[in-house]
Design a protein around this motif. Structure first.
Motif, short mmCIF file in Angstrom:
data_model
loop_
_atom_site.label_atom_id
_atom_site.label_comp_id
_atom_site.label_asym_id
_atom_site.label_seq_id
_atom_site.Cartn_x
_atom_site.Cartn_y
_atom_site.Cartn_z
N GLU A 111 0.85 -1.19 0.00
CA GLU A 111 0.00 0.00 0.00
C GLU A 111 0.88 1.24 0.00
OE1 GLU A 111 -2.80 2.10 3.25
OE2 GLU A 111 -3.50 0.10 2.64
N LEU A 112 0.73 2.06 -1.05
CA LEU A 112 1.53 3.28 -1.18
C LEU A 112 0.86 4.48 -0.53
CD1 LEU A 112 2.63 2.85 -4.91
CD2 LEU A 112 3.94 2.27 -2.87
N SER A 113 -0.45 4.62 -0.69
CA SER A 113 -1.18 5.74 -0.10
C SER A 113 -2.65 5.38 -0.02
CB SER A 113 -0.98 7.02 -0.93
OG SER A 113 -1.55 6.85 -2.22
N ALA A 114 -3.39 6.14 0.83
CA ALA A 114 -4.82 5.92 0.96
C ALA A 114 -5.47 7.20 1.47
CB ALA A 114 -5.10 4.76 1.92
N VAL A 115 -6.68 7.52 0.94
CA VAL A 115 -7.46 8.66 1.40
C VAL A 115 -8.88 8.17 1.66
CG1 VAL A 115 -6.07 10.38 0.20
CG2 VAL A 115 -8.01 9.33 -0.97
N PRO A 116 -9.58 8.75 2.64
CA PRO A 116 -10.95 8.31 2.92
C PRO A 116 -11.87 8.53 1.73
CG PRO A 116 -10.06 9.64 4.71
CD PRO A 116 -9.10 9.78 3.58
N LEU A 117 -12.85 7.65 1.60
CA LEU A 117 -13.85 7.72 0.54
C LEU A 117 -15.18 8.09 1.19
CD1 LEU A 117 -13.98 7.20 -2.54
CD2 LEU A 117 -14.70 4.87 -2.01
N ALA A 118 -15.69 9.28 0.86
CA ALA A 118 -16.85 9.81 1.57
C ALA A 118 -18.14 9.07 1.26
CB ALA A 118 -17.01 11.30 1.24
N ASP A 119 -18.38 8.73 0.03
CA ASP A 119 -19.66 8.14 -0.38
C ASP A 119 -19.42 6.84 -1.12
OD1 ASP A 119 -22.34 7.83 -0.73
OD2 ASP A 119 -22.47 9.17 -2.48
N PRO A 120 -19.14 5.74 -0.42
CA PRO A 120 -18.84 4.47 -1.10
C PRO A 120 -20.06 3.93 -1.82
CG PRO A 120 -19.07 4.13 1.26
CD PRO A 120 -19.10 5.60 1.05
N PRO A 121 -19.88 3.22 -2.92
CA PRO A 121 -21.00 2.65 -3.67
C PRO A 121 -21.78 1.65 -2.81
CG PRO A 121 -18.97 2.56 -4.95
CD PRO A 121 -18.59 2.95 -3.57
N PRO A 122 -23.13 1.67 -2.90
CA PRO A 122 -23.94 0.77 -2.08
C PRO A 122 -23.59 -0.71 -2.27
CG PRO A 122 -25.31 2.46 -3.07
CD PRO A 122 -23.96 2.60 -3.69
N ASP A 123 -23.31 -1.12 -3.52
CA ASP A 123 -23.00 -2.54 -3.73
C ASP A 123 -21.69 -2.92 -3.07
OD1 ASP A 123 -21.57 -0.94 -5.47
OD2 ASP A 123 -21.55 -2.43 -7.09
N ALA A 124 -20.73 -1.98 -3.03
CA ALA A 124 -19.46 -2.26 -2.36
C ALA A 124 -19.66 -2.34 -0.85
CB ALA A 124 -18.43 -1.19 -2.71
N VAL A 125 -20.53 -1.50 -0.31
CA VAL A 125 -20.82 -1.55 1.11
C VAL A 125 -21.46 -2.88 1.47
CG1 VAL A 125 -22.23 -0.55 2.95
CG2 VAL A 125 -21.02 0.95 1.35
N ALA A 126 -22.47 -3.27 0.66
CA ALA A 126 -23.14 -4.54 0.92
C ALA A 126 -22.16 -5.70 0.88
CB ALA A 126 -24.27 -4.75 -0.10
N ALA A 127 -21.25 -5.68 -0.09
CA ALA A 127 -20.27 -6.76 -0.20
C ALA A 127 -19.33 -6.77 1.00
CB ALA A 127 -19.48 -6.60 -1.50
N ALA A 128 -18.96 -5.60 1.50
CA ALA A 128 -18.06 -5.53 2.64
C ALA A 128 -18.73 -6.06 3.90
CB ALA A 128 -17.59 -4.10 2.86
N VAL A 129 -20.01 -5.67 4.11
CA VAL A 129 -20.72 -6.18 5.28
C VAL A 129 -20.90 -7.68 5.17
CG1 VAL A 129 -22.84 -6.02 6.64
CG2 VAL A 129 -21.88 -3.96 5.59
#
Length: 840
Positions: free
Chosen positions: A626-644
């Motif tokens: 991992e080189l860098s990372a910044v917060p993502l304010a509005d993640p896609p709903p399908d990505a959220v569902a997959a993460a949960v």
């Protein structure tokens, strides 16, 4: 004329056992053009078969004879040339990497198998070659398997006149013949020449208790002490020269140091890294007694004259690859029984001899019968590139003795795609063809071609030659190793020859000097192994490679340990170890890392479940780093569902708020799935996680943390899985309550997995009037009745109420009527009124 010399040799050949098989070999070649000769080591097949084949060839065509190693090709050519009374390069010549001795009159040419492969790739018709003799095919090296397959293809398609002989020292000759059959119209003859070795007496010399042949670091010094002690004992008790087998160059040096000081004995090394003159010295009988300490090069394809004693350490070095992490390495293993027999046979080639085996008779019975073929265990990247250059990246149409393992082949293909050597379909690219012309691993070929542009042709060739020869890096510092060979030393001459050879393959001789030696070495290593580019982990001394594998220097190698970025040339991951051990590396910068591994640079939005909440970031990675990372304010709903969903699969469905009603519905559905099957769904943990989108998908997209999970209506979500229209019969098939004969209702208890028999707990008086056990699930499953006393204590358990009334009830009645006299205890409960009331 040279043909006359060959003819005279065959008319008066040396007294070698293979002479008896030459007439049968000639008949086989005249009738089929292909033959297999099976003959044990020491029978003279390498010496007499090539001239016998050459005598059959009309028109001056050349006979090419392959050997698995350079040292063996040179020795075989020298031996045959001496029998003809000539020097090498006249009638008999050789061509090996970095050494060619061939003239216009050469009729027999000994080559390494790699040299033959290069010629086949350049021109499969092999112009000027009338016959090919493949020697030592039983060793099952990758190059040998490929050469055999390519030659079968050539004979079947463009050169049916090409004579082909495969020579083997083991009993797999019939299998080799079956493979060769694809190149001719009939069965391939096998010429079997029995061995004529002198008797060899075996002495068992196991190490002392507590001394193991290998440990996690390799071959322990105490075991080398034992090998050296066994050699000293053999020298003092038996006559003749001694041939000592150890697994590698390091062990050769270690045993030789331990044998220093022996009087009136020459102690010599024999391995592939030695200069030619030192190899020749070990293969030439001298005026004094000799001890030749050798790797496996002397196992089957070389004759060491004067040997009467063999001391075998019982170890072998074989290629292995971690296909997941891509860390190829040579590992030390116990020798196979067949290899041990070949080694022992070296003592009986010229006279009776002895073999001292550094293991016990009992251990010998547990050795593997044969070594594993390289195609089954080795890294297949170079093998796959050869196949792609031939036009068959999978080898599906080739006559291979064994098919390549699919996982290893797929890993090799992915590596070649990453190197730009083949495209996504497996077809070779122009870049791949250029890499295939470099006699080195494809990763080193890529480093040579691209490194010449980055650091200059000469320095690129220097580093690639260093990597290809596996030169030891003091303290793990490859830059120090480069400076060492530049100053001279045992490995310097062969390294310098390799540098010149590699540099000559480059189309342009660039001489960029902008980088220091440190970064130039690191750049070439990074180009060769982009997956081994590594960045130092925060808060520790270990590294994370682009491939995802952890790595660390040994405690004794601190010189590079603090650098932020390194390129790892060699690493080994032992079973059970958390990180790979770095054996050699060089420093790089982040910019060099990004250039060398640009194919795995990516920027992606990552949404994960961690610490009980959704973590959404835009991440830039170089492979696993991992080189860098910044917060993502509005993640896609399908990505959220997959993460949960991923979090639920890792932490379990117990994270959800299971109400009593939801648990009850799930149990009823599980029961119907077990009792009736389709269309009632499986609602076990694994099934629910697999189909999580079907019942929880809409709810998961709104989750941001554990508090949101606690608000999910699991009961409503489960109802989404009810099958329609069958769901309309849920209460009929798996009722929550059952009506008793007295009109009351009783709750049915369903098990957690659905496989348990449903239970109905009722007082005996409430069951009066039932003549048979109530059944559910369309009458398929009887309820398990827990019959209770008036005080609701267990009285009986039955799933066959009719039998209970007819028998056990009488005993229960007799025991309980006195204890509960105010309750009804009819003699015939099936005819009684089930009121459950007390008597008046």
């Amino acid at each position: 004329m040279p043909p006359d010399l060959i003819r005279r040799l065959l008319e008066n050949p040396p007294d070698l056992p293979v002479r008896s098989g030459l007439p049968a070999l000639e008949i086989a070649l005249r009738e089929q053009g292909v033959a297999v000769m099976q003959a044990p080591p020491g029978t003279g097949k390498t010496t007499l078969v090539p001239p016998a084949v050459a005598a059959m060839v009309a028109g001056g065509g050349r006979v090419v004879v392959t050997q698995p190693r350079r040292i063996a090709a040179r020795a075989a050519a020298r031996r045959l040339a001496s029998l003809l009374g000539e020097r090498v390069g006249q009638t008999v010549g050789h061509t090996v990497r970095g050494d060619r001795a061939v003239g216009p009159d050469t009729r027999i040419e000994f080559v390494t198998t790699g040299v033959l492969l290069r010629r086949l790739q350049r021109d499969p018709e092999l112009p000027g070659v009338a016959a090919v003799v493949l020697d030592e095919v039983h060793e099952r090296q990758l190059d040998a398997d490929l050469a055999l397959a390519f030659l079968v293809d050539v004979r079947a398609t463009v050169r049916d006149d090409l004579l082909l002989v495969a020579m083997s020292a083991t009993v797999e000759a019939e299998r080799t013949a079956a493979t060769l059959a694809a190149s001719t119209t009939g069965p391939v003859p096998v010429v079997d020449v029995p061995g004529a070795l002198h008797p060899v007496t075996t002495h068992w010399a196991p190490p002392p208790p507590g001394v193991l042949p290998t440990d996690e670091r390799g071959v322990p010094p105490r075991f080398l002490d034992h090998v050296a002690a066994t050699v000293r004992h053999a020298v003092s008790t038996d006559p003749g020269d001694v041939l000592v087998f150890v697994p590698g160059v390091g062990e050769v040096d270690g045993v030789m140091r331990r044998l220093s000081g022996l009087g009136d004995v020459d102690v010599l090394a024999l391995h592939g890294r030695l200069p030619a003159q030192e190899q020749d010295r070990a293969l030439t009988q001298g005026a004094r007694r000799r001890i030749v300490v050798s790797t496996a090069v002397a196992e089957s394809s070389l004759t060491v004259p004067g040997v009467r004693i063999v001391v075998d350490a019982g170890l072998s070095r074989e290629p292995r690859t971690d296909q997941v992490r891509g860390l190829p390495a040579l590992v030390t293993v116990r020798v196979s029984r067949s290899a041990a027999e070949q080694r022992a046979g070296r003592a009986g080639r010229e006279a009776p001899g002895v073999v001292h085996r550094c293991w016990s008779r009992a251990d010998h019975a547990h050795l593997p019968a044969h070594p594993a073929p390289e195609i089954a265990v080795a890294d297949l990247t170079g093998f796959c590139l050869e196949l792609a250059a031939w036009g068959d990246v999978d080898g599906a149409s080739l006559a291979l003795l064994d098919p390549p393992p699919p996982p290893a082949l797929e890993t090799a293909r992915q590596t070649l795609v990453g190197l730009g050597a083949i495209d996504a379909t497996g077809a070779i690219t122009d870049r791949g063809r250029a890499m295939a012309q470099v006699p080195a691993d494809p990763r080193l070929a890529r480093a040579l071609l691209d490194g010449a542009e980055a650091v200059g042709a000469h320095r690129a060739a220097e580093v690639v030659a260093l990597l290809d020869d596996d030169v030891r890096a003091p303290g793990g510092d490859l830059v120090a190793a480069l400076r060492g060979v530049r100053r001279g030393g045992p490995a310097a001459r062969s390294w310098a020859e390799a540098v010149a050879r590699l540099e000559s393959l480059l189309p342009t001789r660039t001489s960029r000097t902008g980088l220091t030696d440190d970064l130039a070495v690191g750049t070439v290593v990074a180009l060769a192994h982009p997956g081994r580019i590594a960045r130092r982990r925060s808060g520790g001394g270990s590294y994370l490679m682009v491939s995802g594998t952890g790595a660390a220097f040994r405690a004794a190698d601190p010189s590079l340990a603090g650098l932020p970025w390194i390129a790892i040339a060699d690493a080994e991951r032992r079973p059970g170890a958390r990180d790979a051990t770095i054996r050699s590396a060089a420093p790089i910068t982040e910019d060099i890392a990004l250039d060398a591994a640009s194919g795995v640079w990516q920027e992606a939005d990552e949404v994960t479940w961690a610490g009980g909440r959704i973590v959404a970031r835009r991440v830039t990675r170089l492979g696993a780093i991992e080189l860098s990372a910044v917060p993502l304010a509005d993640p896609p709903p399908d990505a959220v569902a997959a993460a949960v969903a991923d979090g639920l699969s890792r932490e379990g469905l117990a994270m959800l708020p299971w109400s009593e009603a939801a648990v009850a519905l799930r149990r009823r559905m599980a029961f119907l799935h077990d009792a009736l099957g389709e269309p009632w769904p499986d609602v076990g943990d694994e099934a629910l996680l697999t189909r999580i989108d079907a019942w929880l998908g809409a709810d998961l997209a709104r989750v941001r943390g554990s508090r949101d999970l606690g608000r999910i209506d699991v009961l409503s979500a489960l109802r989404r899985l009810l099958p329609w229209p069958a769901a309309g019969r849920l209460d009929e098939l798996a009722p929550e309550r059952v009506t008793l004969p007295n009109g009351k209702g009783a709750r049915v208890e369903y098990g957690a997995t659905g496989t348990e028999q449903p239970v109905l707990s009722v007082r005996l008086q409430d069951a009066f009037g039932w003549t048979a056990t109530p059944r559910i699930a369309d009458g398929r499953v009887p309820l398990l009745l827990h019959l209770l006393t008036p005080a609701r204590r267990p009285a009986a358990v039955t799933a066959d109420l009719e039998s209970f009334w007819a028998g056990p009830y009488r005993q229960v009645r007799a025991e309980l009527r006195g204890r509960y006299p105010k309750h009804a205890w009819p003699e015939d409960p099936t005819q009684a009124q089930a009121t459950g009331a007390r008597r008046t």
